[in-house]
Every structure is written in C-alpha cells, then in structure tokens.
Design a protein around this motif. Structure first.
Motif, PDB file in Angstrom:
ATOM      1  N   THR A 243      41.974  35.036  47.347  1.00  9.29           N
ATOM      2  CA  THR A 243      43.186  35.688  46.549  1.00  9.29           C
ATOM      3  C   THR A 243      42.591  37.101  46.363  1.00  9.29           C
ATOM      4  O   THR A 243      41.492  37.497  46.719  1.00  9.29           O
ATOM      5  N   GLU A 244      43.426  37.858  45.607  1.00  8.88           N
ATOM      6  CA  GLU A 244      43.092  39.498  45.416  1.00  8.88           C
ATOM      7  C   GLU A 244      41.669  39.368  44.255  1.00  8.88           C
ATOM      8  O   GLU A 244      41.163  40.406  44.621  1.00  8.88           O
ATOM      9  N   GLY A 245      41.231  38.301  43.599  1.00  5.71           N
ATOM     10  CA  GLY A 245      40.166  38.682  42.957  1.00  5.71           C
ATOM     11  C   GLY A 245      40.151  39.182  41.486  1.00  5.71           C
ATOM     12  O   GLY A 245      39.120  39.431  40.957  1.00  5.71           O
ATOM     13  N   SER A 246      41.342  39.327  41.020  1.00  3.92           N
ATOM     14  CA  SER A 246      41.276  39.977  39.823  1.00  3.92           C
ATOM     15  C   SER A 246      41.270  38.878  38.661  1.00  3.92           C
ATOM     16  O   SER A 246      41.707  37.864  38.613  1.00  3.92           O
ATOM     17  N   ILE A 247      40.590  39.448  37.619  1.00  4.13           N
ATOM     18  CA  ILE A 247      40.286  38.473  36.396  1.00  4.13           C
ATOM     19  C   ILE A 247      41.596  38.728  35.539  1.00  4.13           C
ATOM     20  O   ILE A 247      41.736  39.901  34.939  1.00  4.13           O
ATOM     21  N   TYR A 248      42.092  38.001  34.808  1.00  5.85           N
ATOM     22  CA  TYR A 248      43.269  38.258  33.635  1.00  5.85           C
ATOM     23  C   TYR A 248      43.166  36.863  32.669  1.00  5.85           C
ATOM     24  O   TYR A 248      42.352  35.919  33.033  1.00  5.85           O
ATOM     25  N   PRO A 249      43.722  37.148  31.633  1.00  8.40           N
ATOM     26  CA  PRO A 249      44.158  38.430  31.056  1.00  8.40           C
ATOM     27  C   PRO A 249      43.063  39.157  30.512  1.00  8.40           C
ATOM     28  O   PRO A 249      41.763  38.726  30.549  1.00  8.40           O
ATOM     29  N   PRO A 250      43.223  40.563  30.087  1.00  7.57           N
ATOM     30  CA  PRO A 250      42.370  41.384  29.636  1.00  7.57           C
ATOM     31  C   PRO A 250      41.640  40.703  28.252  1.00  7.57           C
ATOM     32  O   PRO A 250      42.528  39.967  27.437  1.00  7.57           O
ATOM     33  N   SER A 251      40.341  40.943  28.122  1.00  7.10           N
ATOM     34  CA  SER A 251      39.586  40.420  27.018  1.00  7.10           C
ATOM     35  C   SER A 251      38.775  41.247  26.329  1.00  7.10           C
ATOM     36  O   SER A 251      37.954  42.188  27.051  1.00  7.10           O
ATOM     37  N   GLU A 252      38.451  41.302  24.983  1.00  7.13           N
ATOM     38  CA  GLU A 252      37.280  42.157  24.579  1.00  7.13           C
ATOM     39  C   GLU A 252      36.155  40.830  23.914  1.00  7.13           C
ATOM     40  O   GLU A 252      35.135  41.426  23.365  1.00  7.13           O
ATOM     41  N   LEU A 253      36.442  39.672  24.583  1.00 11.60           N
ATOM     42  CA  LEU A 253      35.395  38.932  23.805  1.00 11.60           C
ATOM     43  C   LEU A 253      33.958  39.133  24.693  1.00 11.60           C
ATOM     44  O   LEU A 253      33.973  39.807  25.753  1.00 11.60           O
ATOM     45  N   GLU A 254      32.727  38.363  24.569  1.00 16.94           N
ATOM     46  CA  GLU A 254      31.451  38.622  25.002  1.00 16.94           C
ATOM     47  C   GLU A 254      31.563  37.985  26.406  1.00 16.94           C
ATOM     48  O   GLU A 254      30.998  38.500  27.516  1.00 16.94           O
ATOM     49  N   TRP A 255      32.052  37.015  26.688  1.00 14.66           N
ATOM     50  CA  TRP A 255      32.095  36.320  27.844  1.00 14.66           C
ATOM     51  C   TRP A 255      33.575  36.136  28.645  1.00 14.66           C
ATOM     52  O   TRP A 255      34.516  36.242  27.871  1.00 14.66           O
ATOM     53  N   ARG A 256      33.357  35.965  30.169  1.00 19.28           N
ATOM     54  CA  ARG A 256      34.316  35.949  30.928  1.00 19.28           C
ATOM     55  C   ARG A 256      34.201  34.764  31.780  1.00 19.28           C
ATOM     56  O   ARG A 256      33.030  34.625  32.379  1.00 19.28           O
ATOM     57  N   THR A 257      35.101  33.738  31.774  1.00 16.60           N
ATOM     58  CA  THR A 257      35.018  32.516  32.576  1.00 16.60           C
ATOM     59  C   THR A 257      36.174  32.187  33.343  1.00 16.60           C
ATOM     60  O   THR A 257      36.991  31.232  33.052  1.00 16.60           O
TER      61      THR A 257
ATOM     62  N   GLN B 143      30.841  40.767  40.333  1.00 18.47           N
ATOM     63  CA  GLN B 143      30.642  39.622  41.048  1.00 18.47           C
ATOM     64  C   GLN B 143      31.368  38.466  41.024  1.00 18.47           C
ATOM     65  O   GLN B 143      31.797  37.718  42.221  1.00 18.47           O
ATOM     66  N   LEU B 144      31.799  38.023  40.002  1.00 16.86           N
ATOM     67  CA  LEU B 144      32.907  37.266  39.773  1.00 16.86           C
ATOM     68  C   LEU B 144      34.097  37.315  40.779  1.00 16.86           C
ATOM     69  O   LEU B 144      34.687  36.597  41.297  1.00 16.86           O
ATOM     70  N   GLU B 145      34.670  38.820  40.724  1.00 15.20           N
ATOM     71  CA  GLU B 145      36.116  38.975  41.477  1.00 15.20           C
ATOM     72  C   GLU B 145      35.385  39.049  42.978  1.00 15.20           C
ATOM     73  O   GLU B 145      36.529  38.469  43.830  1.00 15.20           O
ATOM     74  N   GLN B 146      34.412  39.304  43.342  1.00 15.08           N
ATOM     75  CA  GLN B 146      34.108  39.010  44.600  1.00 15.08           C
ATOM     76  C   GLN B 146      34.137  37.348  45.089  1.00 15.08           C
ATOM     77  O   GLN B 146      34.672  37.148  46.064  1.00 15.08           O
ATOM     78  N   ASP B 147      33.518  36.758  44.192  1.00 13.61           N
ATOM     79  CA  ASP B 147      33.567  35.264  44.422  1.00 13.61           C
ATOM     80  C   ASP B 147      34.992  34.579  44.726  1.00 13.61           C
ATOM     81  O   ASP B 147      34.980  33.788  45.375  1.00 13.61           O
ATOM     82  N   ILE B 148      35.790  35.212  43.678  1.00 11.36           N
ATOM     83  CA  ILE B 148      37.143  34.650  43.807  1.00 11.36           C
ATOM     84  C   ILE B 148      37.750  35.133  45.251  1.00 11.36           C
ATOM     85  O   ILE B 148      38.429  34.469  45.686  1.00 11.36           O
ATOM     86  N   ARG B 149      37.550  36.391  45.601  1.00  9.24           N
ATOM     87  CA  ARG B 149      38.094  37.052  46.814  1.00  9.24           C
ATOM     88  C   ARG B 149      37.442  36.117  47.984  1.00  9.24           C
ATOM     89  O   ARG B 149      38.206  35.664  49.051  1.00  9.24           O
ATOM     90  N   ARG B 150      36.430  35.714  47.866  1.00  8.53           N
ATOM     91  CA  ARG B 150      35.675  35.208  48.980  1.00  8.53           C
ATOM     92  C   ARG B 150      35.721  33.659  49.061  1.00  8.53           C
ATOM     93  O   ARG B 150      36.175  32.888  50.153  1.00  8.53           O
TER      94      ARG B 150
END
Length: 554
Positions: free
Chosen positions: A128-142, A117-124
C-alpha cells in the motif's frame, strides 16, 4: 383431674391430632421440595462447569494461534512477506477450526519521528502507500503492517496506528513491558480503520523481539521489533463455544471485569427460564491474557430438574388426607371411650367389657392404620401422577374394606374362603360370576388370613383384567383350592389359572401389587407362592399352613 374436667379437653383431641399430623406432613412436603431444589441447583452447577470448560478450551485453542504467529515472526522477522503470511493464515483453515476469530496481524513499532522504516515496510510488505495514520504526539507508533484475511474492504487498515486508541494502547504497553500476551477491553473492531465490517470484539497482543527472545522486563527495550495480535468477534466466539452439541440449557452473560451493563461482552440469544429464581444464578470468573472476565449463567427452559416437582405436592395432599383419617379415627376412639366410660359408671362388669373393647379397638385400629400407611406409601412411590395414585389407592382400600365387612358380620370370628373370593372377584369382574369359576371345600378363615387373602385376590383379579383375558372370555379364570397334609401339618393349597389365546410374559419390573401379594403370602401367612407364565395364560399356586386358621368343613 376428674372425668368431668377432662371431658371438655377430649373434645379437642381430634382437632389437635389433625393439626399435628397435618403440620408434620406439610413440613415433610416442604423438606422434599427444598431437597428437590437443592438437587436441581447441584445439577445446574455441573452444567455450568461443562459450559466453562467449553469456553476455556475454545479460548486456549484460539490463543495458540497467537503463539504460533509469534514464533513465525521470531524466526522470519522483517523477511516475511504478504504472500508467505497469507499462506500461513490459509493453512490454519480459520473458518472451520477457529470460529469467532476475525483475523491475525502484525504491528511494527518505532519512536515517534522514526516512522520512515515502518512506512517502507508497509509499502514493501503490505503493498500500500505506506503512510501511517492518524497523526499522533505519543511516544510510540505501532501501525498495522500485515493483516489476514485482507480484502478490498479492509485493506485501508494497513498503516493504522493502534497506539492512538486508548484501549489498544493499554494492552500494547502491558504486552511490551511484561513480555506476555495481554488482552484489550471490549472494543468495536473496524471502527477506526474505515472497514465496512464493524463488530464488537477484543484483541490480544504479544511482543516479538529481534533477538528471538519473547521476554521483556523493566520497560520497553530496543529489541522489541513489533507485536503480533489476534482479533476476536465476541458473539461468534462464545456461540461457537456454547453452541456445539450437545447443546447446554444455559443462558450466559460475559462481562469485561465486574458484572454490569457497561461491561457486557456477550449475552446468549436464548432467554433464561421464567420458572427459575435468582438462586439458580451461577457466577464464575476467568482471566484471559491478564484481563479478568465475569461469566454469569442462568438455566433456560430446556433445563430439566432431576426430580419431579409434583412429588412434594403429592406428599402434601397425602399428608392432609392422612391427617383427616387419623383425626376421624381419634374422634371415633373418643366416642368409644366415652361410651365405655358410661358403662363403667353402671357396673364393674361393664368396666371389664370396656377395657377389653378398648384394647381390641386400639389393636385393630393400629393394624389398620399400619396397613393403610404401607399401601399409601408404596402406591405413591409407584404412581406417576395424582390420578393414578387415587385410583390404585381407592381400589386397594375397597378390597380391604370388603374383608373387614365379612369379619364384621361374623363378629370378627370367621370368614368363608369361597365367599371372600366371590366378593373380591365380583368387585372386578361383576357380580354374575360363572358357576364353575370357583371350586373347593368350605374353609373358614381368621381375621389375619381374611385381610391378607382379600388384598391378594384383589391384586390377582386386577392384573387378570389388565393383562389377561379373564374380563372378556367366559371360563378364562378358574380358582380351585383344597386342604392337604404335608409333614404332619394341614395346609391350604389354592390354584389360580388364567387361560386363553394370549401369552402372558413375565413383567420386566416388580410393581407394588406383586410386592403386596408376596408380602401377604410369605410374611403375613408364612406360605409360598409360585407363578408360571405360559403361552396360553398364567398359573399361580399358593400354599399356606392352616395352623391358626379355623377348621374346615369338607
């Protein structure tokens, strides 16, 4: 103790007097210096208060943007688009109203694995492309979903997950769990997003809830839909706060936490003044969005102390001169005492003469020292530097010495008024005075009147030379006196007339010379003095009682 045993001790009297007076004078000078330093520290502390008010006002103004942005997203939520957010940012006129602000942004939030859903929000929203970076093993993505000002140079920042960086993550977690804004430690803006502009600064985060509530307690709740943040350029922020007119003479250092080089946020480009010691360093604390800062101030070369540092030096020099003068007087008194003691050993008559002489000398020395001290204090109070003090003080001592010389020649019995005027005016205008400058009967003056009028005539002549035409034009000064009777009392009336082509205006302030004249005439001689400043010069009329003076010869 016999006289023979006391004589060796008396030899050291003048030395002891000199040391005692010098020590007291130097102590007074040291106290004056300490007082001037304390006054300077109080003044600088007030300047620091002004600087802190400017910093806190600037920070509060900038944090108001965070609250405004938070309110916008609480109302609009995911419906807000890039165009609407840009219009909101442009309306703030950041360049002119919020110097030091680098930008405003919005972070989406989701559990790791639920980023779709976040990647759709970024594109919409971001476009932009909507990809989230960098890769993460943490609990949350912001990731960054919206940011302004957005340009080609920093568009790559959209999608950057701030939770992956330690300093940002700590502030984000506190903002989500506490529901109040939280600031990061010192970071380098643009360092992890590929931005071309990398500057030192800090971020402040605030959470946005889906239900419109901005308060969260007890851990991250599902209602938190994202976070708004503001980014600050540290140098621009503090220069805007401290650089507004009027400029403050302070050198500021801002630290994130304790005052150490590792925590340095900002340092003023203007260096501290080399003349000011560590005693002038002032340290203050401030808390910004839950993060404590330490602000340290030092005065710059532009800081002006409330009192001149030359005053303690002048006091010290005057004290040493006074100590020498008093020691000389003590030495002369010692010699006079020894001489009188030898006379005492011859006859009883010598003993009586010695006692009378000592009492007379003590009285005259006391009066002379009192006059010298009063003139020295007042001259120093009105002098701007040591040279002016030395010139004025020496001239007044010379006038006093001339009166003393007349009295000495007459064995302290009488002094002629006309001769006194010729001596005092001759010191100022030269010995060749015009024949018609002075006119009046012979009046014999006693000691008190001679000394008081001698200083008065010296001050009047000095002022005439400075401000009138008496020193350049023959006949510009006339002094006349007469003896008259008023209310059954014989009085001396003296008229001092300065004439010429130049008007003399009344002084804007009363100097020591004028005060000395008034004090001599009104307090010492119980007379009156009137001044008339006219278009063609100055008229001074002095009237004193003849009671206590010697008789006159018409």
């Amino acid at each position: 103790m016999s006289n023979s045993q006391a004589r060796p001790l008396k030899k050291f009297l003048s030395v002891a007097v000199f040391l005692a007076v010098a020590a007291a004078s130097l102590a007074m000078a040291g106290f004056a210096y300490h007082s001037s330093q304390e006054a300077a520290r109080f003044k600088f502390a007030a300047t620091v208060d002004d600087a802190m008010n400017r910093i806190e006002s600037r920070l509060n103004l900038h944090l108001s943007l965070l609250r405004s942005t938070q309110a916008l997203f609480k109302v609009r939520g995911r419906e807000i688009g890039r165009t609407e957010f840009k219009a909101f940012f442009d309306a703030l006129d950041v360049e002119n109203n919020f110097k030091g602000l680098r930008g405003i942004g919005f972070l989406g939030i989701a559990k790791r694995g639920d980023e779709a859903q976040l990647e759709q929000d970024i594109r919409r929203i971001g476009g932009t492309e909507g990809s989230i970076y960098p890769p993460s093993e943490l609990e949350w993505r912001t990731p960054i979903v919206l940011y302004e000002p957005l340009s080609e140079a920093n568009i790559s920042s959209l999608g950057y997950d701030m939770f992956t960086e330690e300093a940002r993550r700590a502030a984000i977690e506190m903002a989500m769990t506490s529901g109040v804004p939280r600031a990061t430690a010192r970071i380098v803006l643009g360092e992890n997003t590929g931005s071309a502009e990398k500057v030192p600064g800090f971020l402040v985060f605030a959470s946005v809830d889906e239900d419109g509530s901005d308060t969260a307690t007890g851990g991250v709740k599902p209602t938190v839909s994202g976070l708004v943040y503001v980014a600050f350029r540290t140098g621009d922020l503090f220069e805007a706060a401290l650089g507004s007119a009027p400029l403050l003479p302070v050198h500021a250092e801002v630290f994130d936490g304790d005052a150490s080089d590792d925590n340095l946020f900002y340092r003023s480009p203007t260096p501290p003044g080399a003349a000011y010691s560590e005693d002038f360093r002032v340290t203050r604390s401030i808390v910004l969005a839950g993060r404590p800062w330490t602000v340290r101030f030092r005065p710059t070369e532009g800081f002006s102390e409330p009192s001149s540092p030359t005053i303690p030096v002048m006091l010290g020099l005057f004290g040493l001169l006074l100590a020498g003068a008093i020691a000389m007087v003590a030495r002369y008194q010692e010699r006079a005492y020894n001489a009188a003691e030898r006379l005492h050993e011859t006859t009883e008559k010598s003993l009586l003469e010695k006692d009378l002489m000592l009492q007379e000398m003590k009285h005259r020395i006391k009066n002379s020292i009192t006059r010298v001290l009063a003139m020295a204090r007042q001259t120093a109070a009105h002098a701007t530097d040591v040279n002016e003090f030395s010139t004025s003080f020496a001239a007044r001592l010379q006038a006093m010495a001339a009166s003393q010389d007349m009295l000495t020649r007459s064995r302290w019995q009488k002094a002629d008024l006309g001769e006194l005027l010729r001596i005092e005016l001759g010191q100022v205008f030269g010995k060749d005075l015009p024949d018609d400058m002075l006119s009046g009967p012979v009046v014999l003056l006693n000691e008190t009147t001679t000394q008081a009028l001698g200083l008065t005539f010296h001050e009047l002549a000095t002022n005439a030379l400075k401000y009138g035409e008496a020193g350049n034009t023959v006949g510009a000064l006339k002094v006349k006196w007469r003896v008259h009777e008023e209310g059954g009392e014989r009085r001396l009336g003296l008229t001092w007339t300065e004439s010429g082509n130049k008007a003399i205006s009344p002084p804007t302030r009363t100097g020591f010379g004028t005060k000395l004249i008034d004090m001599n005439i009104t307090r010492e001689l119980y007379g009156t003095i009137e001044r008339d400043y006219r278009a063609d010069g100055l008229l001074v009329q002095i009237d004193i009682p003849l009671k206590g003076l010697s008789k006159t010869r018409e």
